[in-house]
Design a protein around this motif. Structure first.
Motif, PDB file in Angstrom:
ATOM      1  N   THR A 285     -12.715  17.456  -5.311  1.00 21.03           N
ATOM      2  CA  THR A 285     -12.202  16.151  -4.890  1.00 21.03           C
ATOM      3  C   THR A 285     -11.747  16.250  -3.439  1.00 21.03           C
ATOM      4  O   THR A 285     -11.426  17.337  -2.953  1.00 21.03           O
TER       5      THR A 285
ATOM      6  N   GLN B 257      -8.096  12.706 -14.144  1.00 27.14           N
ATOM      7  CA  GLN B 257      -9.341  11.959 -14.342  1.00 27.14           C
ATOM      8  C   GLN B 257      -9.961  12.275 -15.697  1.00 27.14           C
ATOM      9  O   GLN B 257     -10.471  11.382 -16.377  1.00 27.14           O
ATOM     10  N   ARG B 258      -9.892  13.541 -16.098  1.00 29.69           N
ATOM     11  CA  ARG B 258     -10.444  13.934 -17.396  1.00 29.69           C
ATOM     12  C   ARG B 258      -9.669  13.293 -18.542  1.00 29.69           C
ATOM     13  O   ARG B 258     -10.248  12.814 -19.519  1.00 29.69           O
TER      14      ARG B 258
ATOM     15  N   TRP C  30      -8.009  10.516 -18.380  1.00 31.81           N
ATOM     16  CA  TRP C  30      -8.287   9.079 -18.344  1.00 31.81           C
ATOM     17  C   TRP C  30      -9.620   8.764 -19.006  1.00 31.81           C
ATOM     18  O   TRP C  30      -9.744   7.774 -19.730  1.00 31.81           O
ATOM     19  N   ARG C  31     -10.617   9.617 -18.767  1.00 25.44           N
ATOM     20  CA  ARG C  31     -11.924   9.402 -19.391  1.00 25.44           C
ATOM     21  C   ARG C  31     -11.843   9.548 -20.904  1.00 25.44           C
ATOM     22  O   ARG C  31     -12.552   8.862 -21.641  1.00 25.44           O
TER      23      ARG C  31
END
Length: 343
Positions: free
Chosen positions: A270, A320-321, A323-324
């Motif tokens: 990122t 992010q993981r 959230w997915r």
């Protein structure tokens, strides 16, 4: 269409950051503004390694070498020329040329990743020890005394292009720093969206396969290395402008270690994550240093150990993981609710 919308989003993000910086420059007090300025400078430095290591797969232990070269190049040129315009340009060009020379030897010489890290770290240590020993009056470049461990004080700060008498205020330097961070972020995002960027990521994933497919692996790695060095040199230039001073500490091993910690904590792969972690950790270090009750290096060591052992992905990729994982369950819940309503 998706690629175009992504580019628009990148441009809008950069513009929002610049506009926010313009508003903050007049809304907060000078001391806080100066603190945020140096945080953003270090964020720009972390961005350079985030690109090299996170996307290029090149673990550079000596990113401080390019940071320091940019800082000293700007200081020496600004003192001799009295104008920051070309000094700023040279602070980007010289680290880039040095990285091209060093990278050519490393990448075309077939040096493995482990030795690459050792070589870049050794280069930083050599530069640190050399600059540290230039305290005599005979060590000068033009009118600029290198100063050894005392550094170079009273460095002329940024002025309007080709107008040496129009010195920028601290508020203006803050806007320039934030703008540089936003523009470099946008530039790197555009690079990653390009064919070159996709090839760089493919080389990171499987260098041998990329080579068998016909891609020039050393050339792509060299270009990635040079882009990161150019951004680090710009960060070094802005760092000198923050304090009008530069010392051999910019080449130190602790500086190199901090950059790696920022990327590990923020998350490899990122660009935003390392910048956020850099700002947060710099703020924490500043607060702890003011209290003088806790060893800052010990705290950083503990943070590094925790993230390496428990959160190896870093802050942003982990969030992010999570959230997915949450989104599909939320979507399933909504579908179930719609189904119940229909029934």
């Amino acid at each position: 269409m998706k690629l175009f919308s992504e580019k628009v989003r990148i441009v809008l993000s950069a513009l929002v950051m610049i506009l926010l910086a313009c508003w903050l420059s007049g809304a907060i007090e000078l001391y806080t503004l100066l603190s945020i300025t140096v945080f953003l400078v270090m964020g720009l430095l972390s961005l350079s390694l985030a690109f090299i290591w996170g996307y290029g797969g090149i673990l550079c232990f000596g990113q401080a070498a390019f940071f320091g070269l940019g800082a000293y190049t700007y200081a020496i040129c600004a003192i001799n020329w009295g104008d920051s315009t070309w000094a700023l340009v040279m602070a980007i060009i010289l680290p880039t040329l040095f990285s091209l020379l060093l990278g050519y030897v490393i990448f075309y010489g077939g040096v493995s990743d482990v030795y690459l890290g050792a070589i870049t770290l050794a280069v930083s240590l050599v530069l640190f020890n050399w600059v540290n020993s230039t305290s005599g009056s005979e060590y000068h470049i033009g009118q600029a005394l290198l100063g050894g461990f005392n550094g170079i004080p009273s460095v002329p700060t940024l002025n309007m292009p080709f107008q040496p008498d129009a010195i920028l205020s601290p508020e203006a330097i803050f806007i320039v720093t934030a703008g540089a961070l936003a523009l470099c972020y946008a530039l790197l995002k555009f690079v990653l969206l390009s064919r070159f960027g996709k090839t760089v990521v493919a080389i990171r994933e499987n260098e041998q396969r990329a080579g068998l497919l016909g891609y020039n692996v050393p050339a792509h790695k060299l270009a990635t290395f040079a882009i990161g060095a150019a951004i680090a040199g710009l960060a070094g230039c802005l760092y000198v402008n923050w304090g009008a001073f530069v010392s051999p500490g910019v080449f130190s091993i602790s500086q190199s270690a901090q950059i790696i910690i920022w990327v590990i904590v923020g998350g490899r792969g990122t660009l935003v994550g390392p910048v956020i972690s850099c700002v947060l950790l710099q703020w924490m270090v500043t607060r702890l240093g003011a209290q003088q009750t806790v060893d800052v290096n010990l705290v950083l060591g503990v943070i590094l150990a925790v993230f390496v052992l428990l959160i190896p992905g870093g802050i942003l990729p982990t969030l992010q993981r999570l959230w997915r994982r949450k989104r599909p369950s939320t979507a399933a819940t909504r579908r179930a609710q719609v189904s119940e309503v229909k029934q």
